[in-house]
Structures are given as C-alpha cells and as structure tokens.
Design an enzyme around this catalytic site. Sequence first.
Site, short mmCIF file in Angstrom:
data_model
loop_
_atom_site.label_atom_id
_atom_site.label_comp_id
_atom_site.label_asym_id
_atom_site.label_seq_id
_atom_site.Cartn_x
_atom_site.Cartn_y
_atom_site.Cartn_z
N LYS A 49 0.85 -1.21 0.00
CA LYS A 49 0.00 0.00 0.00
C LYS A 49 0.88 1.25 0.00
O LYS A 49 0.75 2.13 0.84
CB LYS A 49 -0.97 -0.01 1.19
CG LYS A 49 -1.99 -1.13 1.10
CD LYS A 49 -3.14 -0.92 2.06
CE LYS A 49 -2.87 -1.67 3.33
NZ LYS A 49 -3.96 -1.65 4.30
N HIS A 50 1.81 1.26 -0.93
CA HIS A 50 2.67 2.42 -1.10
C HIS A 50 3.31 2.38 -2.49
O HIS A 50 3.22 1.37 -3.19
CB HIS A 50 3.76 2.46 -0.01
CG HIS A 50 4.62 1.24 0.02
ND1 HIS A 50 4.63 0.37 1.07
CD2 HIS A 50 5.48 0.75 -0.88
CE1 HIS A 50 5.47 -0.61 0.81
NE2 HIS A 50 5.99 -0.40 -0.37
#
Length: 134
Positions: A49-50
């Site tokens: 999630k980046h």
Amino acid sequence: MDNCRILSFKDMSNKYGHLVPVEQENDVPFQIKRIYYIYGVDKETIRGKHAHRDLHQVLICLKGSVKIKIKTPNNEELYHLNDPTRGLYVGNLIWVEMFDFTKDTLLLVLVSDFYDETDYIRNYAVYLEELKRD
Ligand code: T46
C-alpha cells in the site's frame, strides 16, 4: 504496464534439484544494493500500500504464493506469484499491494538502493499529487 513486467530466470535443474542464478544488470535491470524477504504473513494481511519515488525492485516468490496488485491512475494489474524462476519487476511510482499470502510464502525482494523511508509514498492522495507534478 510500462515500468512493470514479469522476468524469467534460467532454471539450472538437474537430477540433484534446481538452481536459479540471478545476476544484477543481466537478469534484473539494475544493480542490486539490498535484498529483503517477507514470510510468516497471515492470509488476511495486506502489505505494501505504497509507491516508491525512485526505487526499483524485483519480487520473487521462492515458496508458497502471493498476489500482487500494481496500480497507476490509468491502469491496474494483478499478478499471482508462485514460481521461483519468475520475478515481478516493479519500477518507481507504481502503487503496490501484496495480499493472499499462503502460510508458507517466502517472498524475496531484490532492490536498487539502500533503505530510505523518505523514498516511500504511503498515502494514495499524495501519490496522485506527485504524479501530477511529474
Ligand atoms: C515494498 C514492498 C514490496 C527496514 O528497516 N528495512 C528495509 O529494507 C525494509 C524493506 C523495511 N524496513 C522496515 C520499515 C518498516 O518499519 O521494516 C518495516 C516493515 O516495512 P513495510 O511496512 O514497508 O513492509 P511492506 O511489506 O509493506 O513493504 C515492503 C517494502 O518495505 C517496500 O519497499 O515495496 O515490501
């Protein structure tokens, strides 16, 4: 998707088993400055999630399996990694999520630079803003 693709490595298998060599610049498109590996992840957990501002990476699932979602504002792709002779190359400025780990997943990651938290974009709204500025 530009900047993201599956790489196939040579499998030097013989009657004694398998051996897969991976060389920087020959088999992965950068110099490898760091490796890390991920294991012991619960099935419900979503990691990643980046995006990275500059970092390039190759993800190789040595054992078990894991799904990788890669995303840009105009594109989304899903990869199911379960083969140690294949790696997923992920360039910079791509949003990455890892999920559906099996109990035995061992995910090896080859990386183009040393660890630097300032290279991470961990907020999707900030990610979209930085892409607009690029
Ligand atoms: C990525 C995806 C695919 C370090 O201290 N050194 C390191 O080399 C790394 C990779 C992480 N860390 C620290 C930073 C955090 O405190 O380890 C902790 C867990 O890292 P993170 O939450 O970023 O882990 P993931 O699985 O969400 O992301 C990792 C990589 O960090 C990232 O670069 O692209 O795998």
